[in-house]
Design a protein around this motif. Structure first.
Motif, mmCIF file in Angstrom:
data_model
loop_
_atom_site.group_PDB
_atom_site.id
_atom_site.type_symbol
_atom_site.label_atom_id
_atom_site.label_comp_id
_atom_site.label_asym_id
_atom_site.label_seq_id
_atom_site.Cartn_x
_atom_site.Cartn_y
_atom_site.Cartn_z
ATOM 1 N N ALA A 305 -25.511 50.034 13.825
ATOM 2 C CA ALA A 305 -25.826 50.805 15.027
ATOM 3 C C ALA A 305 -24.586 51.513 15.568
ATOM 4 C CB ALA A 305 -26.412 49.878 16.095
ATOM 5 N N LYS A 306 -23.715 51.954 14.656
ATOM 6 C CA LYS A 306 -22.438 52.546 15.083
ATOM 7 C C LYS A 306 -22.634 53.864 15.845
ATOM 8 C CE LYS A 306 -21.632 54.780 10.609
ATOM 9 N NZ LYS A 306 -20.686 54.886 9.460
ATOM 10 N N ARG A 307 -23.803 54.484 15.705
ATOM 11 C CA ARG A 307 -24.044 55.707 16.467
ATOM 12 C C ARG A 307 -24.317 55.397 17.933
ATOM 13 N NH1 ARG A 307 -27.852 59.521 12.526
ATOM 14 N NH2 ARG A 307 -26.335 59.702 10.800
ATOM 15 N N ARG A 308 -24.729 54.180 18.187
ATOM 16 C CA ARG A 308 -25.010 53.782 19.569
ATOM 17 C C ARG A 308 -23.729 53.398 20.316
ATOM 18 N NH1 ARG A 308 -30.411 51.975 19.967
ATOM 19 N NH2 ARG A 308 -29.969 51.802 22.198
ATOM 20 N N PHE A 309 -22.782 52.832 19.568
ATOM 21 C CA PHE A 309 -21.536 52.380 20.187
ATOM 22 C C PHE A 309 -20.496 52.193 19.080
ATOM 23 C CE2 PHE A 309 -18.619 48.987 21.533
ATOM 24 C CZ PHE A 309 -18.208 49.461 22.773
ATOM 25 N N SER A 310 -19.267 52.629 19.314
ATOM 26 C CA SER A 310 -18.193 52.477 18.327
ATOM 27 C C SER A 310 -17.177 51.464 18.850
ATOM 28 C CB SER A 310 -17.508 53.825 18.067
ATOM 29 O OG SER A 310 -16.488 53.681 17.103
ATOM 30 N N LEU A 311 -17.101 50.325 18.146
ATOM 31 C CA LEU A 311 -16.286 49.205 18.615
ATOM 32 C C LEU A 311 -14.801 49.544 18.655
ATOM 33 C CD1 LEU A 311 -16.733 46.242 19.475
ATOM 34 C CD2 LEU A 311 -16.312 45.577 17.104
ATOM 35 N N PHE A 312 -14.349 50.350 17.694
ATOM 36 C CA PHE A 312 -12.923 50.636 17.569
ATOM 37 C C PHE A 312 -12.574 52.076 17.953
ATOM 38 C CE2 PHE A 312 -13.807 47.512 14.002
ATOM 39 C CZ PHE A 312 -13.534 46.404 14.798
ATOM 40 N N ASN A 313 -13.260 52.567 18.977
ATOM 41 C CA ASN A 313 -12.993 53.914 19.486
ATOM 42 C C ASN A 313 -12.997 53.858 21.010
ATOM 43 O OD1 ASN A 313 -12.692 56.633 19.957
ATOM 44 N ND2 ASN A 313 -14.751 57.203 19.265
ATOM 45 N N SER A 314 -11.909 54.274 21.619
ATOM 46 C CA SER A 314 -11.783 54.183 23.078
ATOM 47 C C SER A 314 -11.825 55.538 23.771
ATOM 48 C CB SER A 314 -10.473 53.465 23.440
ATOM 49 O OG SER A 314 -10.423 52.181 22.856
ATOM 50 N N LEU A 315 -11.780 56.621 23.001
ATOM 51 C CA LEU A 315 -11.729 57.958 23.610
ATOM 52 C C LEU A 315 -12.898 58.238 24.549
ATOM 53 C CD1 LEU A 315 -10.422 60.183 20.669
ATOM 54 C CD2 LEU A 315 -9.207 59.477 22.746
ATOM 55 N N PRO A 316 -14.142 57.836 24.223
ATOM 56 C CA PRO A 316 -15.254 58.121 25.142
ATOM 57 C C PRO A 316 -15.091 57.483 26.521
ATOM 58 C CG PRO A 316 -16.081 57.516 22.972
ATOM 59 C CD PRO A 316 -14.612 57.222 22.974
ATOM 60 N N PHE A 317 -14.189 56.526 26.620
ATOM 61 C CA PHE A 317 -14.008 55.818 27.889
ATOM 62 C C PHE A 317 -12.692 56.189 28.567
ATOM 63 C CE2 PHE A 317 -16.455 53.395 24.821
ATOM 64 C CZ PHE A 317 -17.667 53.299 25.495
ATOM 65 N N GLY A 318 -12.040 57.235 28.052
ATOM 66 C CA GLY A 318 -10.870 57.781 28.704
ATOM 67 C C GLY A 318 -9.569 57.047 28.483
ATOM 68 N N GLY A 319 -9.507 56.194 27.443
ATOM 69 C CA GLY A 319 -8.274 55.442 27.208
ATOM 70 C C GLY A 319 -7.990 55.251 25.731
ATOM 71 N N GLN A 320 -7.080 54.358 25.459
ATOM 72 C CA GLN A 320 -6.699 54.023 24.088
ATOM 73 C C GLN A 320 -6.649 52.510 23.932
ATOM 74 O OE1 GLN A 320 -2.938 56.302 24.291
ATOM 75 N NE2 GLN A 320 -3.610 57.415 22.474
ATOM 76 N N ASN A 321 -7.060 52.040 22.760
ATOM 77 C CA ASN A 321 -6.927 50.622 22.399
ATOM 78 C C ASN A 321 -7.591 49.700 23.424
ATOM 79 O OD1 ASN A 321 -5.290 51.645 20.299
ATOM 80 N ND2 ASN A 321 -3.482 51.508 21.614
ATOM 81 N N LEU A 322 -8.761 50.051 23.853
ATOM 82 C CA LEU A 322 -9.496 49.246 24.817
ATOM 83 C C LEU A 322 -10.284 48.152 24.095
ATOM 84 C CD1 LEU A 322 -10.843 52.154 27.071
ATOM 85 C CD2 LEU A 322 -8.733 50.811 27.357
#
Length: 746
Positions: A305-322
């Motif tokens: 279900a990686k299209r629903r949420f990307s565990l190792f990507n923080s850009l959509p939330f405005g940060g890095q390494n979250l």
């Protein structure tokens, strides 16, 4: 279709159903508002995808102020798990009684390189005093532990352990941003830019949080880019994909004082250490592992279900390494029996202890010297009784390789090794602290700390490897050993194992060569005594008699009476009854005449003198025993005192105080470099021909051993099996050590 997808996931993930306390949510601890936002999105997505009956359909996100606050919440059952830097993982295990359940794995494995970055042409690693520094986090692997471990090991930073390390760092740098350091040393937070507030929830200044712009490795790099600092200490993950502008403006600071492009982090770094790991309370480790497997199976790089949420990507939330580092490829779930050393590595755990992560205890003032026999232990204990510096404790191993293992495990601190064993020790992460000087005592500097840096150019007194035979045995030659009995100081000895291979098992005329020289020696000689070996290379050995029992036969220590240079000579002449003898002895030329004289004085053999022996020359001829300058198997590098990097300066300081305080002209009856007359064996702890020990912490190992020796050892160990190297390779960050092992030249 959505309902069918949920049913499919439910059936396939049924085996992962956790056993959480009834009705409770699984709680992830977050360290910033942005991380809280990403975690909340994960929770909502899980609630949408999973059936309501699934325990992980109800996940909550618990906001903490600091990593220590997170650890406290997990221990206090107010949160369940968090991903931490390895430095904080150690604190979580030791001080909060938490357990590690998984590690992040990146393209270079689960370890990270610690790098120092500066603007081009401005600094080198040896000229950082009074610079402004940016660090990814206090007590973090790449921003604190490895950099300061390196600076201490090279004596570029001095810490007497009577004051906090942070105070020494504060005096070393002009100003810094070290998120998480606290307020004890204000200038260590001076460069940080987080919001200041007396209200705890609103204060982000100098905290490890995405609300502090200069926190984490990307933040440390940002600190440098914004010209707030002159040097940034961070992990290589922040520069794996540098921009063209970054490549033009910045460079890496290498251990040898040079610089390199940002892309050269594998060869230009301050060391390797473990990356981030996930911790939880001990009784929740199974539940946490199931949660990690679940979210990775759904939202990882290949998640369903990686299209629903990307565990190792923080850009959509405005940060890095979250929550996790953005460059993570997968979460590597660990076994149930993973202890702190297997998770973080022996080298890293020893480094943290050396930096006082468990506090400064009495152990920090004690030097533990490794001995390989009762004779060495007796001499070491006499040393301990006479020394007037730091307390000396004597530890016992069964061989020099055993000492290397004990030092790596932090069960001992130092030992003097011949060149081959020093080479092995370096492969195991140990570092030179001092080198034995065999020249005239007048060559020893009055003040060893002022020894010139060009000692490698000046060179060391030459020591030769010899092949010695009885003059009466005319049939023996180097080229015809297939029916001969051989005597070797020990397996891995320079004269009797490594250099010898060039003229025997690795010689051009040898047709039994099978790459592994231990196997080749077994086929080359009829039988012999090579302490530490096996099979036919132990058949001539005689061990040690205690009452009616024979002990220590073929062991790589003094329990085998044919061990070492003296032992190889005994082997050549046979035991006192004239039995169990060899045809040729491979040994070093130092103390050779004294060893021959000792055969007579000790009652081992009668009527023998130096004129009864000859040398075998590589060209097939023979020469008198005194002609070793022209008839030898090569030069033997000096012995080197090896230790863990973090205590290099401490070990040398102890050595200097010892050899100065134990000088005969100061009335000392104990002689550090004399053994035979008192202890019955020569070369105990150090070679008897040693005149002084010189500092070596600022030198590369090849400066001490020579490039040709390193090349020969590399070629031999490329395919020669070694149990000690197998042990060292089990350390989690050992795979890439070979590329950076010898990069610490002055």
């Amino acid at each position: 279709m959505h309902q069918a997808f949920c049913t499919f996931l439910f059936m396939n993930l049924l085996f992962l159903l956790p056993h959480t306390p009834s009705g409770k949510k699984f709680r992830w601890c977050t360290l910033s508002d942005l991380e809280q936002r990403k975690c909340s999105h994960l929770a909502r997505t899980l609630q949408t995808i999973l059936p309501a009956s699934h325990a992980f359909s109800r996940v909550s996100c618990v906001r903490a102020h600091t990593t220590q606050d997170c650890m406290g919440k997990i221990r206090g059952n107010k949160a369940d798990a968090v991903s931490l830097d390895a430095g904080d993982v150690y604190t979580a295990i030791k001080q909060y009684d938490l357990a590690v359940v998984a590690k992040e794995r990146h393209s270079d494995g689960s370890c990270i390189y610690a790098v120092a970055v500066a603007r081009r042409g401005t600094l080198n690693i040896r000229k950082l005093f009074r610079a402004r520094s940016c660090h990814n986090g206090a007590r973090w692997t790449s921003g604190w532990n490895i950099p300061f471990g390196f600076l201490l090991s090279k004596n570029l930073l001095y810490w007497d352990e009577e004051e906090p390390l942070s105070k020494v760092v504060s005096a070393y740098f002009n100003a810094s941003c070290i998120p998480g350091i606290g307020i004890a040393s204000p200038n260590l937070c001076e460069l940080c830019q987080g919001t200041k507030s007396f209200v705890r929830d609103r204060n982000h200044f100098c905290e490890i949080s995405s609300n502090e712009p200069f926190a984490d490795s990307d933040g440390a790099f940002r600190c440098l880019k914004n010209s707030a600092g002159d040097v940034a200490f961070m992990d290589h993950l922040a520069i794996m994909t540098p921009t063209e502008s970054d490549m033009e403006q910045f460079e890496l600071l290498c251990p040898d004082g040079s610089t390199a492009n940002l892309s050269s982090f594998q060869s230009c770094n301050l060391g390797q250490g473990p990356g981030k790991a996930i911790v939880t309370r001990g009784h929740l480790h199974r539940v946490t592992k199931r949660f990690l497997v679940l979210i990775q199976d759904l939202f990882g790089l290949t998640g369903k279900a990686k299209r629903r949420f990307s565990l190792f990507n923080s850009l959509p939330f405005g940060g890095q390494n979250l929550m996790f580092h953005d460059s993570t490829l997968e979460l590597q779930v660990l076994g149930n029996e993973a202890d702190v050393s297997s998770v973080l590595g022996m080298d890293y755990v020893a480094l943290l202890k050396g930096l006082g992560h468990e506090g400064i205890s009495l152990d920090h003032s004690v030097i533990r010297w490794c001995c390989i026999s009762t004779a060495e232990l007796q001499k070491c204990e006499d040393w301990a009784m006479n020394v007037k510096s730091d307390p000396l404790v004597c530890t016992l191993a069964t061989s020099l390789t055993g000492c290397i293992e004990m030092i790596k495990r932090n069960e001992a601190d130092a030992v003097s090794l011949d060149a081959t064993h020093a080479y092995i020790a370096a492969k195991c992460g140990l570092q030179p602290a001092a080198v034995e000087h065999w020249g005239h005592v007048s060559d020893c500097p009055t003040d060893p700390y002022q020894m010139p840096l060009n000692i490698s150019e000046k060179g060391f007194p030459t020591l030769f490897a010899l092949a010695v035979v009885k003059k009466s045995n005319r049939a023996v030659s180097l080229s015809g050993m297939s029916s001969r009995r051989s005597c070797h100081g020990n397996m891995y000895s320079v004269a009797g194992w490594l250099l010898l291979s060039k003229y025997t098992v690795r010689g051009h005329e040898n047709d039994t060569w099978d790459c592994d020289i231990n196997s080749a020696y077994r086929n080359y000689f009829w039988k012999g005594c090579m302490p530490g070996a096996d099979n036919n290379l132990c058949k001539v050995c005689i061990g040690w008699e205690e009452g009616d029992r024979l002990m220590g036969r073929c062991t790589a220590n003094h329990k085998e009476r044919y061990y070492g240079n003296s032992g190889a000579l005994r082997c050549l002449v046979g035991d006192p009854d004239g039995r169990s003898f060899g045809d040729v002895a491979f040994l070093e030329h130092h103390s050779l005449h004294e060893n021959i004289e000792n055969l007579e004085s000790s009652g081992w053999a009668h009527g023998l003198s130096a004129t009864d022996f000859e040398l075998l020359c590589p060209d097939g001829s023979r020469a008198p025993l005194t002609d070793w300058n022209h008839c030898n198997l090569g030069t033997v590098p000096p012995n080197v005192v090896m230790t863990r990097p973090i205590i290099t300066a401490k070990i040398y300081d102890f050595i200097i105080k010892s050899q100065d305080g134990l000088r005969p002209d100061k009335g000392s009856d104990f002689q550090l470099f004399q053994s035979r007359q008192i202890y019955g064996e020569g070369d105990l702890l150090f070679k008897d021909s040693t005149t002084c020990l010189l500092p070596a912490g600022h030198l590369r190992l090849q400066d001490l051993l020579g490039e040709s020796f390193i090349q020969l050892a590399d070629s031999v160990f490329e395919c020669t099996h070694s149990a000690i190297l197998d042990f060292c390779k089990t350390d989690i960050c050992a795979d890439s050590r070979n590329s950076t092992l010898y990069d610490s030249k002055p």
